[in-house]
Design a protein around this motif. Sequence first.
Motif, PDB file in Angstrom:
ATOM      1  N   ILE A 138       0.757  -1.228   0.145  1.00 26.77           N
ATOM      2  CA  ILE A 138      -0.053   0.040   0.026  1.00 26.77           C
ATOM      3  C   ILE A 138       0.958   1.296  -0.153  1.00 26.77           C
ATOM      4  CG2 ILE A 138      -1.942  -1.070   1.236  1.00 26.77           C
ATOM      5  CD1 ILE A 138      -1.124   0.505   3.790  1.00 26.77           C
ATOM      6  N   GLU A 234       2.375   8.551   8.852  1.00 32.19           N
ATOM      7  CA  GLU A 234       2.831   8.116  10.199  1.00 32.19           C
ATOM      8  C   GLU A 234       4.242   8.371  10.282  1.00 32.19           C
ATOM      9  OE1 GLU A 234       2.313   3.966  10.647  1.00 32.19           O
ATOM     10  OE2 GLU A 234       2.988   3.563   8.657  1.00 32.19           O
ATOM     11  N   ARG A 287      -5.224  -1.534   4.744  1.00 34.31           N
ATOM     12  CA  ARG A 287      -4.613  -2.685   4.125  1.00 34.31           C
ATOM     13  C   ARG A 287      -5.737  -3.688   3.954  1.00 34.31           C
ATOM     14  NH1 ARG A 287       0.604  -3.792   7.179  1.00 34.31           N
ATOM     15  NH2 ARG A 287      -0.157  -5.849   7.722  1.00 34.31           N
TER      16      ARG A 287
HETATM   17  O1  F6P Z   1       4.404  -1.913   4.365  1.00 32.15           O
HETATM   18  C1  F6P Z   1       3.029  -1.921   4.581  1.00 32.15           C
HETATM   19  C2  F6P Z   1       2.637  -1.221   5.890  1.00 32.15           C
HETATM   20  O2  F6P Z   1       1.219  -1.221   6.027  1.00 32.15           O
HETATM   21  C3  F6P Z   1       3.129   0.387   6.178  1.00 32.15           C
HETATM   22  O3  F6P Z   1       2.475   1.394   5.741  1.00 32.15           O
HETATM   23  C4  F6P Z   1       2.986   0.171   7.739  1.00 32.15           C
HETATM   24  O4  F6P Z   1       3.851   1.164   8.280  1.00 32.15           O
HETATM   25  C5  F6P Z   1       3.440  -0.996   8.040  1.00 32.15           C
HETATM   26  O5  F6P Z   1       3.254  -2.072   7.049  1.00 32.15           O
HETATM   27  C6  F6P Z   1       2.811  -1.567   9.456  1.00 32.15           C
HETATM   28  O6  F6P Z   1       3.308  -2.885   9.648  1.00 32.15           O
HETATM   29  P1  F6P Z   1       2.397  -3.937  10.457  1.00 32.15           P
HETATM   30  O7  F6P Z   1       1.423  -4.547   9.730  1.00 32.15           O
HETATM   31  O8  F6P Z   1       3.697  -5.074  10.615  1.00 32.15           O
HETATM   32  O9  F6P Z   1       2.125  -3.286  11.837  1.00 32.15           O
END
Ligand code: F6P
Length: 360
Positions: A138, A234, A287
């Motif tokens: 994403i 973020e 996501r």
């Molecule tokens: O790499 C995709 C992502 O959704 C980033 O945008 C986000 O910072 C990270 O993964 C979050 O990771 P996790 O699902 O391990 O918390």
Amino acid sequence: MKRIGMLTSGGDCQGLNAALHGVAKALYEYYGEDNLQIYGITDGYRGLITGEYRLMSREDFSGILNLGGTILGTSRQPFKLMRVIDEKDSVDKVAAMKATYKKLKLDCLVILGGNGTHKTANLLREEGLNVVTLPKTIDNDVWGTDMTFGFQSAVDIAANVLDCIHTTATSHGRVFIVELMGHKAGWLTLHAGIAGGADVILIPEIPYTTESIVKTLKKRNRMGKRFSILAVAEGAISKEDAALSKKAYKAKLASSPYPSISYKLATELEALTGQEIRVTVPGHFQRGGSPCPYDRTLSTRFGAAAAQLVIEGKYGNMVALRNNEIVPVPLQEVAGKLKTVPTDSSIVRAARQIGVCFGD
Ligand code: F6P
């Protein structure tokens, strides 16, 4: 008999199943069911290390074009630990991955993933395995492709959040911060911010000052606008923090009392403007769910192109979108790079032209 392994690795996103569907259908069409065995590796590289997999059937790939998540499961396997031998069970992960590949007598391993995944895919290529990869995330930050699948679906969700926040912000005359995903790259926040009509967009590539944001909020108040919307990645970072060393910034974040940058910013802006500020964090919502039609199509195009590379034996490549065509890009060019938002790109300029504040 052609023997192909497939795995999905790293954070999931919309369109993974559509891409698996594209690869598998194109391969079954070409080889026929009697001449092809597809092995689904469980939970990404973890399954390749532990030897967990299952023989798939054509039926497994039916009805998944619009299904979110991944039917194979996924996990994060940090690249920096790939060459580290686990002390507890003394597993040499690279040797274990090669052993599973050899045991299954694979002709090629098709790997779907983002940046970390591509580093490991390149490592496997260097170790002599045949690999073909597809760029997902994403974040849209995989180097070498104009677009990753998953990105447009996340933009749809994030823009929808901004739309919803707009109505309540307008009613109450409040300032809202909507924190969107993206630690290192601001593509999602930039696109969703523009689509959702954000007044302020903060992305990691453009460090901000609170003064600049306050100026924008005050200007809007003078124009009679009681509300403002901030789309904040973020990974957004202030100019002050951007001047710190990586190590010092990490330590500062670790000792911060705020759960994320948005809450810190909200406190600062409330004190400086006297306005009521609210923070919304859609998080993993971005996501989840079905891929949008654009992603279904892109995933299918990537899947068919990856299958073609397998058929032609053109291993060691990632399929990429460039100028609306699907092209192969050598893995060694992709691995270890990050595609961030160019600060002088036309999309940033367009946003500035319509008055969006980037905090700089
Ligand atoms: O790499 C995709 C992502 O959704 C980033 O945008 C986000 O910072 C990270 O993964 C979050 O990771 P996790 O699902 O391990 O918390």
